[in-house]
Write an enzyme that holds these catalytic residues in place. Structure first.
Site, mmCIF file in Angstrom:
data_model
loop_
_atom_site.group_PDB
_atom_site.id
_atom_site.type_symbol
_atom_site.label_atom_id
_atom_site.label_comp_id
_atom_site.label_asym_id
_atom_site.label_seq_id
_atom_site.Cartn_x
_atom_site.Cartn_y
_atom_site.Cartn_z
ATOM 1 N N ASP A 247 -25.523 7.663 -37.018
ATOM 2 C CA ASP A 247 -25.714 6.470 -37.843
ATOM 3 C C ASP A 247 -25.741 5.245 -36.916
ATOM 4 O OD1 ASP A 247 -25.568 4.349 -39.589
ATOM 5 O OD2 ASP A 247 -23.956 5.171 -40.802
ATOM 6 N N ASP B 274 -31.704 4.729 -40.657
ATOM 7 C CA ASP B 274 -30.835 4.737 -39.472
ATOM 8 C C ASP B 274 -29.817 5.873 -39.458
ATOM 9 O OD1 ASP B 274 -28.879 3.850 -41.330
ATOM 10 O OD2 ASP B 274 -27.860 2.750 -39.727
ATOM 11 N N GLU B 275 -29.993 6.835 -40.336
ATOM 12 C CA GLU B 275 -28.945 7.828 -40.508
ATOM 13 C C GLU B 275 -29.568 9.221 -40.642
ATOM 14 O OE1 GLU B 275 -25.524 8.381 -43.837
ATOM 15 O OE2 GLU B 275 -26.642 6.519 -43.865
HETATM 16 N N1 DCP Z 1 -28.948 -1.670 -46.032
HETATM 17 C C1 DCP Z 1 -29.395 -2.470 -47.062
HETATM 18 N N2 DCP Z 1 -28.624 -2.675 -48.155
HETATM 19 C C2 DCP Z 1 -27.409 -2.095 -48.265
HETATM 20 C C3 DCP Z 1 -26.935 -1.266 -47.241
HETATM 21 C C4 DCP Z 1 -27.733 -1.087 -46.133
HETATM 22 O O1 DCP Z 1 -30.502 -2.987 -46.978
HETATM 23 N N3 DCP Z 1 -26.666 -2.322 -49.344
HETATM 24 C C5 DCP Z 1 -29.799 -1.502 -44.835
HETATM 25 C C6 DCP Z 1 -29.409 -2.464 -43.755
HETATM 26 C C7 DCP Z 1 -28.663 -1.622 -42.761
HETATM 27 C C8 DCP Z 1 -29.289 -0.259 -42.929
HETATM 28 O O2 DCP Z 1 -29.655 -0.202 -44.300
HETATM 29 O O3 DCP Z 1 -28.798 -2.112 -41.432
HETATM 30 C C9 DCP Z 1 -28.371 0.882 -42.579
HETATM 31 O O4 DCP Z 1 -27.281 0.939 -43.482
HETATM 32 P P1 DCP Z 1 -25.837 1.329 -43.025
HETATM 33 O O5 DCP Z 1 -25.041 1.585 -44.233
HETATM 34 O O6 DCP Z 1 -25.885 2.408 -41.987
HETATM 35 O O7 DCP Z 1 -25.257 -0.008 -42.367
HETATM 36 P P2 DCP Z 1 -25.467 -0.606 -40.948
HETATM 37 O O8 DCP Z 1 -26.235 0.299 -40.048
HETATM 38 O O9 DCP Z 1 -26.035 -1.965 -41.088
HETATM 39 O O10 DCP Z 1 -23.982 -0.770 -40.422
HETATM 40 P P3 DCP Z 1 -22.975 0.358 -39.898
HETATM 41 O O11 DCP Z 1 -22.672 -0.023 -38.484
HETATM 42 O O12 DCP Z 1 -21.782 0.245 -40.778
HETATM 43 O O13 DCP Z 1 -23.677 1.672 -40.006
HETATM 44 MG MG MG Z 2 -25.780 2.342 -39.911
#
Ligand code: DCP
Ligand code: MG
Length: 368
Positions: free
Chosen positions: A12, A107-108
């Site tokens: 992730d 991203d996952e």
């Molecule tokens: N995303 C979004 N709306 C949300 C959650 C996420 O648009 N409610 C998008 C933005 C994030 C991406 O999806 O960058 C990936 O989601 P993640 O939950 O993996 O969150 P992040 O990668 O941003 O942070 P983390 O470091 O916690 O994984």
């Molecule tokens: Mg993420």
């Protein structure tokens, strides 16, 4: 280690959209940064970097609220194309280690490396190498969890975030899961957690004193899931096809369709049915269309499918696909189907926040 023990990695990326922005514009590094909509347009935060998280800013929070928590927060608009490009490069690195890659969002992903011969077959070394390669080749950090199943690998990837990894070996599962608060189990939201607390259950270890029958009675089919998960059991496969989920309708005709005009006439009711199905599905889950296809079975039972990229169902495009498919064989048609292939649910949810950029026809009309 028994021969049935699997090796699953959950990867992730860290604050994914924000990381891409910071990679491409160094002036954004080191300051609290959010990617999302502007507060005066009732925008929400898609994600934010870890500097902003220190102020309590979170994904899905209204941007106006985020600015109250962190007045110097810089909020920039998303550029989905660059995130998609980064995602493709990251997933390509994963596929270098195994064909069994199941993306959950941009991203996952889950990787099953049980049968990979890379890095002497060590899942820990594979995860380490993948993290190093993504940093080097894509310029982003990815956190990883390594475990014998999906459920534990996913929790483990969160354990040392950002830019970290955590390994749960088979012998460590029992203690690792016992200490987890029940809220960490997928599907346990506020209501279920409350119900469990009323029974004196806080951790997965506490949950183990309840029999399968008891949990089934209280929570229905979900009870069985709880029974397994609190013991660290998860038999779900890593399934690379998951993102190819589709919605389709088809009809077998009592009398074969002999001409393209016959087929076109028959396409219309199919398209209406398909639209109804999509609308119905959209009421219960966010979904984004990636492709549309027309499927034909000829009188000799041979099959063919014509498909094309699409963001919505367009009748003219479907007629073109139909003509293409029917033209492949000079035979009457006995079955016709039309459908869409969807982006995986979570990717759809991410795109929904930016419907305007991705597909204006989807905005706000799906009544959620
Ligand atoms: N995303 C979004 N709306 C949300 C959650 C996420 O648009 N409610 C998008 C933005 C994030 C991406 O999806 O960058 C990936 O989601 P993640 O939950 O993996 O969150 P992040 O990668 O941003 O942070 P983390 O470091 O916690 O994984
Ligand atoms: Mg993420």
């Amino acid at each position: 280690m028994s021969s049935s023990t699997r090796k699953i990695i959950h990867c992730d990326a860290d604050c994914f959209y924000a990381s891409v922005e910071m990679r491409d514009d160094p002036s954004l590094r080191g300051i609290p940064l959010a990617v999302g909509g502007q507060p005066d347009q009732r925008g929400v935060v898609a994600t934010c970097n870890y500097e902003a998280r220190a102020f309590g800013v979170r994904s899905a929070m209204p941007s106006a609220q985020a600015l109250k928590l962190c007045p110097e927060l810089r909020i920039i608009a998303p550029t989905m194309r660059r995130y998609q490009e980064a995602s493709q490069r990251i997933m390509a690195i994963y596929r270098d280690y195994t064909d069994l890659v199941e993306p959950l969002s941009l991203d996952e992903a889950y990787l099953d490396v049980t049968h990979s011969d890379r890095c002497d077959g060590s899942a820990t070394l594979i995860a380490r190498e993948i993290r190093a390669r993504v940093a080097e080749e894509v310029g982003l950090t990815v956190s990883a969890g390594v475990a014998p199943n999906k459920f534990i690998a996913k929790i483990a990837s969160d354990w040392r975030k950002p830019d970290g990894m955590f390994v749960v070996r088979p012998a460590e599962i029992d203690a690792f899961v016992a200490a987890l608060p029940v809220e960490r189990l997928f599907g346990v939201g506020k209501v279920t957690a409350e119900k469990l607390r009323a029974l004196g259950v806080q951790s997965c270890g506490d949950l183990r004193s309840h029999s399968m029958a008891d949990l089934a009675e209280r929570f229905g089919v979900f009870g069985q899931r709880l029974y397994e998960r609190c013991r660290g059991i998860d038999t779900r496969d890593v399934s690379p096809d998951r993102e190819r989920k589709s919605i389709s309708v088809e009809t077998t005709y009592t009398r074969d369709l002999r001409t393209l005009a016959d087929c076109e006439a028959a396409l219309e009711p199919l398209l209406r049915q398909l639209s109804e199905r999509i609308e119905r599905a959209r009421r219960s889950e966010p979904l984004a269309i990636a492709k549309v296809f027309v499927k034909i079975r000829f009188a000799d039972f041979s099959r063919t499918t014509a498909e094309a990229g699409a963001l919505s169902v367009d009748a003219a495009q479907c007629r073109e696909l139909l003509a293409d498919a029917v033209g492949r064989k000079r035979r009457p048609v006995r079955l016709m189907g039309v459908g869409v292939r969807l982006l995986e649910a979570q990717a759809a949810r991410q795109l929904r926040l930016f419907d305007d950029e991705v597909d204006p026809t989807h905005s706000a009309r799906d009544g959620r």
